[in-house]
Write a protein that holds these residues in place. Structure first.
Motif, PDB file in Angstrom:
ATOM      1  N   LEU A 128      -8.197 101.807  43.627  1.00 47.19           N
ATOM      2  CA  LEU A 128      -7.643 100.783  44.510  1.00 47.19           C
ATOM      3  C   LEU A 128      -6.892  99.775  43.659  1.00 47.19           C
ATOM      4  O   LEU A 128      -7.444  99.229  42.707  1.00 47.19           O
ATOM      5  N   GLN A 129      -5.631  99.538  44.003  1.00 43.09           N
ATOM      6  CA  GLN A 129      -4.775  98.604  43.264  1.00 43.09           C
ATOM      7  C   GLN A 129      -4.785  97.246  43.956  1.00 43.09           C
ATOM      8  O   GLN A 129      -4.484  97.159  45.153  1.00 43.09           O
ATOM      9  N   PHE A 130      -5.093  96.211  43.199  1.00 37.22           N
ATOM     10  CA  PHE A 130      -5.071  94.844  43.708  1.00 37.22           C
ATOM     11  C   PHE A 130      -4.027  94.026  42.971  1.00 37.22           C
ATOM     12  O   PHE A 130      -3.748  94.275  41.802  1.00 37.22           O
ATOM     13  N   GLU A 131      -3.494  93.033  43.638  1.00 39.57           N
ATOM     14  CA  GLU A 131      -2.503  92.138  43.035  1.00 39.57           C
ATOM     15  C   GLU A 131      -3.103  91.315  41.903  1.00 39.57           C
ATOM     16  O   GLU A 131      -2.416  90.977  40.949  1.00 39.57           O
ATOM     17  N   SER A 132      -4.404  90.963  42.025  1.00 39.74           N
ATOM     18  CA  SER A 132      -5.009  90.094  41.022  1.00 39.74           C
ATOM     19  C   SER A 132      -6.515  90.311  40.976  1.00 39.74           C
ATOM     20  O   SER A 132      -7.123  90.827  41.922  1.00 39.74           O
ATOM     21  N   MET A 133      -7.106  89.865  39.884  1.00 42.00           N
ATOM     22  CA  MET A 133      -8.561  89.905  39.745  1.00 42.00           C
ATOM     23  C   MET A 133      -9.213  88.995  40.775  1.00 42.00           C
ATOM     24  O   MET A 133     -10.251  89.336  41.347  1.00 42.00           O
ATOM     25  N   GLU A 134      -8.591  87.859  41.048  1.00 42.71           N
ATOM     26  CA  GLU A 134      -9.133  86.933  42.044  1.00 42.71           C
ATOM     27  C   GLU A 134      -9.208  87.597  43.416  1.00 42.71           C
ATOM     28  O   GLU A 134     -10.187  87.415  44.148  1.00 42.71           O
ATOM     29  N   GLY A 135      -8.174  88.367  43.772  1.00 40.05           N
ATOM     30  CA  GLY A 135      -8.174  89.067  45.044  1.00 40.05           C
ATOM     31  C   GLY A 135      -9.266  90.119  45.121  1.00 40.05           C
ATOM     32  O   GLY A 135      -9.959  90.240  46.131  1.00 40.05           O
ATOM     33  N   LEU A 136      -9.433  90.883  44.048  1.00 39.06           N
ATOM     34  CA  LEU A 136     -10.485  91.898  44.013  1.00 39.06           C
ATOM     35  C   LEU A 136     -11.859  91.248  44.142  1.00 39.06           C
ATOM     36  O   LEU A 136     -12.686  91.691  44.934  1.00 39.06           O
ATOM     37  N   LEU A 137     -12.096  90.193  43.385  1.00 39.07           N
ATOM     38  CA  LEU A 137     -13.393  89.510  43.456  1.00 39.07           C
ATOM     39  C   LEU A 137     -13.646  88.926  44.839  1.00 39.07           C
ATOM     40  O   LEU A 137     -14.773  88.993  45.350  1.00 39.07           O
ATOM     41  N   ALA A 150     -16.449  89.275  50.078  1.00 43.12           N
ATOM     42  CA  ALA A 150     -16.205  89.005  51.498  1.00 43.12           C
ATOM     43  C   ALA A 150     -17.335  89.543  52.370  1.00 43.12           C
ATOM     44  O   ALA A 150     -17.897  90.602  52.096  1.00 43.12           O
ATOM     45  N   PRO A 151     -17.676  88.833  53.446  1.00 42.70           N
ATOM     46  CA  PRO A 151     -18.739  89.302  54.346  1.00 42.70           C
ATOM     47  C   PRO A 151     -18.454  90.695  54.917  1.00 42.70           C
ATOM     48  O   PRO A 151     -19.375  91.484  55.122  1.00 42.70           O
ATOM     49  N   GLU A 152     -17.174  91.006  55.129  1.00 39.19           N
ATOM     50  CA  GLU A 152     -16.804  92.317  55.685  1.00 39.19           C
ATOM     51  C   GLU A 152     -17.147  93.467  54.747  1.00 39.19           C
ATOM     52  O   GLU A 152     -17.288  94.612  55.176  1.00 39.19           O
ATOM     53  N   THR A 153     -17.283  93.175  53.468  1.00 38.43           N
ATOM     54  CA  THR A 153     -17.594  94.217  52.500  1.00 38.43           C
ATOM     55  C   THR A 153     -18.966  94.824  52.765  1.00 38.43           C
ATOM     56  O   THR A 153     -19.207  95.984  52.447  1.00 38.43           O
ATOM     57  N   ASN A 154     -19.848  94.079  53.408  1.00 39.15           N
ATOM     58  CA  ASN A 154     -21.140  94.651  53.802  1.00 39.15           C
ATOM     59  C   ASN A 154     -20.944  95.832  54.744  1.00 39.15           C
ATOM     60  O   ASN A 154     -21.721  96.791  54.720  1.00 39.15           O
ATOM     61  N   MET A 182     -11.711 104.821  54.396  1.00 39.97           N
ATOM     62  CA  MET A 182     -10.556 104.191  53.764  1.00 39.97           C
ATOM     63  C   MET A 182      -9.783 103.322  54.753  1.00 39.97           C
ATOM     64  O   MET A 182      -9.137 102.357  54.354  1.00 39.97           O
ATOM     65  N   ALA A 183      -9.879 103.605  56.041  1.00 41.30           N
ATOM     66  CA  ALA A 183      -9.290 102.723  57.056  1.00 41.30           C
ATOM     67  C   ALA A 183     -10.021 101.379  57.069  1.00 41.30           C
ATOM     68  O   ALA A 183      -9.391 100.324  57.236  1.00 41.30           O
ATOM     69  N   LEU A 184     -11.341 101.410  56.871  1.00 45.05           N
ATOM     70  CA  LEU A 184     -12.098 100.158  56.760  1.00 45.05           C
ATOM     71  C   LEU A 184     -11.665  99.381  55.522  1.00 45.05           C
ATOM     72  O   LEU A 184     -11.526  98.150  55.571  1.00 45.05           O
ATOM     73  N   ILE A 185     -11.453 100.089  54.422  1.00 45.36           N
ATOM     74  CA  ILE A 185     -11.005  99.444  53.188  1.00 45.36           C
ATOM     75  C   ILE A 185      -9.656  98.755  53.429  1.00 45.36           C
ATOM     76  O   ILE A 185      -9.466  97.596  53.045  1.00 45.36           O
TER      77      ILE A 185
END
Length: 114
Positions: A69-78, A83-87, A33-36
């Motif tokens: 996980l709460q995001f401000e927007s769908m665009e942010g979540l997508l 994102a490359p870091e998600t790998n 979760m720290a990585l998240i």
């Protein structure tokens, strides 16, 4: 009240053939979760919550762990998911569990603050 987009990550309590799932909750909370936070914060991650399924009186949870996980927007979540870091977050999964999570994307449509 601004409505958020939620990404729910649910880890099944059993493997497809019925064996119990392995899950290292301490690693998940402290390391994964720290990585998240680190990698998804810049994309609008506002907060996260982790819940553990409870057993008792013959009740066995379908999911051992569920993170919301709460995001401000769908665009942010997508953007976070692409994102490359998600790998790096995906590669970390098998450090704490032996099961692939189920992922749901939800839009908040109501809330009560009692």
């Amino acid at each position: 009240m601004r409505k958020t987009v939620q990404c729910v990550v649910a880890y099944p309590a059993t493997l497809p053939w019925g064996a119990s799932t392995k899950f290292d909750l301490e690693y998940y909370l402290k390391t994964h979760m720290a990585l998240i936070d680190k990698y998804w914060g810049p994309y609008g991650l506002k907060s996260w919550e982790v819940n553990e399924g409870l057993e008792g009186d013959g009740i066995r949870p379908r999911y051992i762990i569920q993170a919301t996980l709460q995001f401000e927007s769908m665009e942010g979540l997508l953007a976070a998911l692409a994102a490359p870091e998600t790998n790096k977050t995906r590669a970390d999964i098998f450090n704490y569990t032996n099961v692939e999570p189920e992922i749901w994307v939800l839009k908040e449509v109501g809330r009560s603050m009692i």
